[in-house]
Design a protein around this motif. Structure first.
Motif, PDB file in Angstrom:
ATOM      1  N   MET A 146       0.828  -1.206   0.000  1.00 52.41           N
ATOM      2  CA  MET A 146       0.000   0.000   0.000  1.00 52.41           C
ATOM      3  C   MET A 146       0.870   1.267   0.000  1.00 52.41           C
ATOM      4  SD  MET A 146      -3.057  -1.172   2.606  1.00 52.41           S
ATOM      5  CE  MET A 146      -4.069   0.283   2.312  1.00 52.41           C
ATOM      6  N   LEU A 147       1.951   1.239   0.751  1.00 52.04           N
ATOM      7  CA  LEU A 147       2.815   2.415   0.851  1.00 52.04           C
ATOM      8  C   LEU A 147       3.438   2.773  -0.499  1.00 52.04           C
ATOM      9  CD1 LEU A 147       4.119   4.496   2.794  1.00 52.04           C
ATOM     10  CD2 LEU A 147       6.011   2.870   3.059  1.00 52.04           C
ATOM     11  N   ASN A 148       3.780   1.748  -1.279  1.00 50.78           N
ATOM     12  CA  ASN A 148       4.493   1.968  -2.540  1.00 50.78           C
ATOM     13  C   ASN A 148       3.625   1.790  -3.775  1.00 50.78           C
ATOM     14  OD1 ASN A 148       7.111   2.323  -1.229  1.00 50.78           O
ATOM     15  ND2 ASN A 148       6.976   0.139  -0.764  1.00 50.78           N
ATOM     16  N   SER A 149       2.345   1.574  -3.585  1.00 46.13           N
ATOM     17  CA  SER A 149       1.468   1.230  -4.702  1.00 46.13           C
ATOM     18  C   SER A 149       1.341   2.353  -5.725  1.00 46.13           C
ATOM     19  CB  SER A 149       0.073   0.866  -4.184  1.00 46.13           C
ATOM     20  OG  SER A 149      -0.785   0.558  -5.266  1.00 46.13           O
ATOM     21  N   GLN A 150       1.440   1.979  -7.005  1.00 48.07           N
ATOM     22  CA  GLN A 150       1.155   2.894  -8.098  1.00 48.07           C
ATOM     23  C   GLN A 150      -0.282   2.720  -8.594  1.00 48.07           C
ATOM     24  OE1 GLN A 150       3.513   5.275  -9.109  1.00 48.07           O
ATOM     25  NE2 GLN A 150       4.409   4.479  -7.217  1.00 48.07           N
ATOM     26  N   LEU A 169      -1.242   4.123   9.513  1.00 47.25           N
ATOM     27  CA  LEU A 169      -2.141   4.874   8.642  1.00 47.25           C
ATOM     28  C   LEU A 169      -1.538   6.219   8.240  1.00 47.25           C
ATOM     29  CD1 LEU A 169      -4.942   4.673   7.343  1.00 47.25           C
ATOM     30  CD2 LEU A 169      -5.862   5.823   9.344  1.00 47.25           C
ATOM     31  N   GLU A 170      -0.911   6.896   9.184  1.00 46.81           N
ATOM     32  CA  GLU A 170      -0.301   8.192   8.880  1.00 46.81           C
ATOM     33  C   GLU A 170       0.794   8.046   7.827  1.00 46.81           C
ATOM     34  OE1 GLU A 170       0.952   9.742  12.630  1.00 46.81           O
ATOM     35  OE2 GLU A 170      -1.093  10.331  13.234  1.00 46.81           O
ATOM     36  N   GLN A 171       1.554   6.961   7.904  1.00 49.49           N
ATOM     37  CA  GLN A 171       2.585   6.728   6.894  1.00 49.49           C
ATOM     38  C   GLN A 171       1.960   6.380   5.547  1.00 49.49           C
ATOM     39  OE1 GLN A 171       6.116   4.336   8.243  1.00 49.49           O
ATOM     40  NE2 GLN A 171       4.914   4.142  10.117  1.00 49.49           N
ATOM     41  N   LEU A 172       0.933   5.540   5.565  1.00 48.14           N
ATOM     42  CA  LEU A 172       0.299   5.107   4.319  1.00 48.14           C
ATOM     43  C   LEU A 172      -0.361   6.264   3.575  1.00 48.14           C
ATOM     44  CD1 LEU A 172      -1.307   1.755   5.518  1.00 48.14           C
ATOM     45  CD2 LEU A 172       0.623   2.004   3.946  1.00 48.14           C
ATOM     46  N   GLN A 173      -0.867   7.220   4.321  1.00 52.82           N
ATOM     47  CA  GLN A 173      -1.565   8.337   3.684  1.00 52.82           C
ATOM     48  C   GLN A 173      -0.630   9.283   2.941  1.00 52.82           C
ATOM     49  OE1 GLN A 173      -3.880   9.438   7.236  1.00 52.82           O
ATOM     50  NE2 GLN A 173      -5.733   9.057   6.067  1.00 52.82           N
ATOM     51  N   THR A 174       0.686   9.050   3.021  1.00 55.27           N
ATOM     52  CA  THR A 174       1.612   9.831   2.212  1.00 55.27           C
ATOM     53  C   THR A 174       1.564   9.387   0.750  1.00 55.27           C
ATOM     54  OG1 THR A 174       3.489   8.334   2.635  1.00 55.27           O
ATOM     55  CG2 THR A 174       3.158  10.176   4.180  1.00 55.27           C
ATOM     56  N   LYS A 176      -0.508   9.173  -2.274  1.00 54.69           N
ATOM     57  CA  LYS A 176      -1.754   9.801  -2.723  1.00 54.69           C
ATOM     58  C   LYS A 176      -2.498   8.978  -3.769  1.00 54.69           C
ATOM     59  CE  LYS A 176      -0.996  13.178   0.042  1.00 54.69           C
ATOM     60  NZ  LYS A 176      -1.740  13.210   1.335  1.00 54.69           N
ATOM     61  N   ASN A 177      -1.963   7.814  -4.126  1.00 52.79           N
ATOM     62  CA  ASN A 177      -2.681   6.941  -5.065  1.00 52.79           C
ATOM     63  C   ASN A 177      -3.850   6.216  -4.395  1.00 52.79           C
ATOM     64  OD1 ASN A 177      -1.094   7.387  -7.430  1.00 52.79           O
ATOM     65  ND2 ASN A 177       0.523   6.122  -6.524  1.00 52.79           N
ATOM     66  N   ILE A 178      -3.841   6.176  -3.066  1.00 57.75           N
ATOM     67  CA  ILE A 178      -4.896   5.475  -2.325  1.00 57.75           C
ATOM     68  C   ILE A 178      -5.675   6.487  -1.481  1.00 57.75           C
ATOM     69  CG2 ILE A 178      -5.424   3.691  -0.618  1.00 57.75           C
ATOM     70  CD1 ILE A 178      -2.927   2.206  -1.472  1.00 57.75           C
ATOM     71  N   ASN A 179      -6.991   6.452  -1.610  1.00 56.48           N
ATOM     72  CA  ASN A 179      -7.866   7.287  -0.785  1.00 56.48           C
ATOM     73  C   ASN A 179      -8.364   6.479   0.407  1.00 56.48           C
ATOM     74  OD1 ASN A 179      -7.743   9.571  -2.487  1.00 56.48           O
ATOM     75  ND2 ASN A 179      -9.261   8.658  -3.853  1.00 56.48           N
ATOM     76  N   TYR A 180      -8.545   7.160   1.531  1.00 58.98           N
ATOM     77  CA  TYR A 180      -8.940   6.489   2.764  1.00 58.98           C
ATOM     78  C   TYR A 180     -10.270   7.004   3.286  1.00 58.98           C
ATOM     79  CZ  TYR A 180      -4.329   4.407   3.016  1.00 58.98           C
ATOM     80  OH  TYR A 180      -3.204   3.666   2.727  1.00 58.98           O
TER      81      TYR A 180
END
Length: 213
Positions: A146-150, A169-174, A176-180
């Motif tokens: 998720m962190l590196n997903s294109q 979650l805070e790290q993953l939200q960096t 921007k390809n994934i909306n939460y």
């Protein structure tokens, strides 16, 4: 609606059922549903999401592994993760060998999300849109994918879910390809304990977001 069911031999030669659903001869694409350990394709969100995809003109593939049954009682958690990866990839190779859909969605619920990193390496799914429903945010392969997903993605998890982790979650939200979507008070079923009508409203909102994604 047409339903084509099949079975493959997956991990340790155990049977893995699947079902192909379609309502049109000329589908826009394919949505692949990876259910949870006990949250099956008949459970509310996956049931209505299936209907939403079919109504949009997509075919739907259900991979109906049965890890909640007593056949798997002797499996460790690591065994189950190995079984999941093997079983999902075996079904994909069996069903999508000659497929040429224009668009793909990969939808995982909870335990099913653990198969998504490897599934995204499958040749047809490298550009698939991803829907992460209540993923275990501290599982290494999920977090790193998720962190590196294109891939364009949508993730939904409640803040009362045992898999919720604010730091992850805070790290993953960096990315921007994934909306939460983080519904307050929502549990692992994306429902609200003790609040039936509010839970129905939340399930409706979740399905609407999946449909519009």
């Amino acid at each position: 609606m047409n339903v084509r069911e099949g079975i493959v031999k997956g991990y340790k030669e155990m049977k893995v059922p699947y079902a192909f659903l379609n309502k049109t001869e000329n589908p826009k694409g394919l949505a692949i549903i990876l259910p949870g350990m006990g949250y099956t394709v008949k459970s509310p969100i996956l049931h209505f999401a299936t209907g939403a995809y079919l109504n949009r003109g997509y075919n739907v593939l259900h991979i109906n592994y049965e890890y909640h049954t007593d056949l798997y009682d002797h499996f460790t958690y690591e065994d189950l993760k190995s079984a999941l990866a093997t079983d999902v990839m075996t079904v994909l190779h069996e069903t999508l060998r000659d497929a040429d859909f224009k668009s793909y969605y990969l939808v995982g619920k909870s335990f099913g999300c653990l198969a998504m990193p490897e599934a995204l390496n499958f040749h047809s799914l490298q550009n698939a849109k991803t829907v992460w429903l209540t993923p275990h945010l501290k599982e290494k392969n999920i977090f790193e994918t998720m962190l590196n997903s294109q891939n364009k993605g949508l993730c939904m998890i409640g803040d009362k879910d045992s898999f919720y982790n604010q730091e992850s979650l805070e790290q993953l939200q960096t990315n921007k390809n994934i909306n939460y979507f983080i519904p307050p008070e929502a549990n692992h079923a994306l429902e609200i304990d003790g609040q039936t009508l509010d839970s129905i409203d939340l399930v409706k909102r979740v399905v609407k977001m999946i449909n519009e994604f």
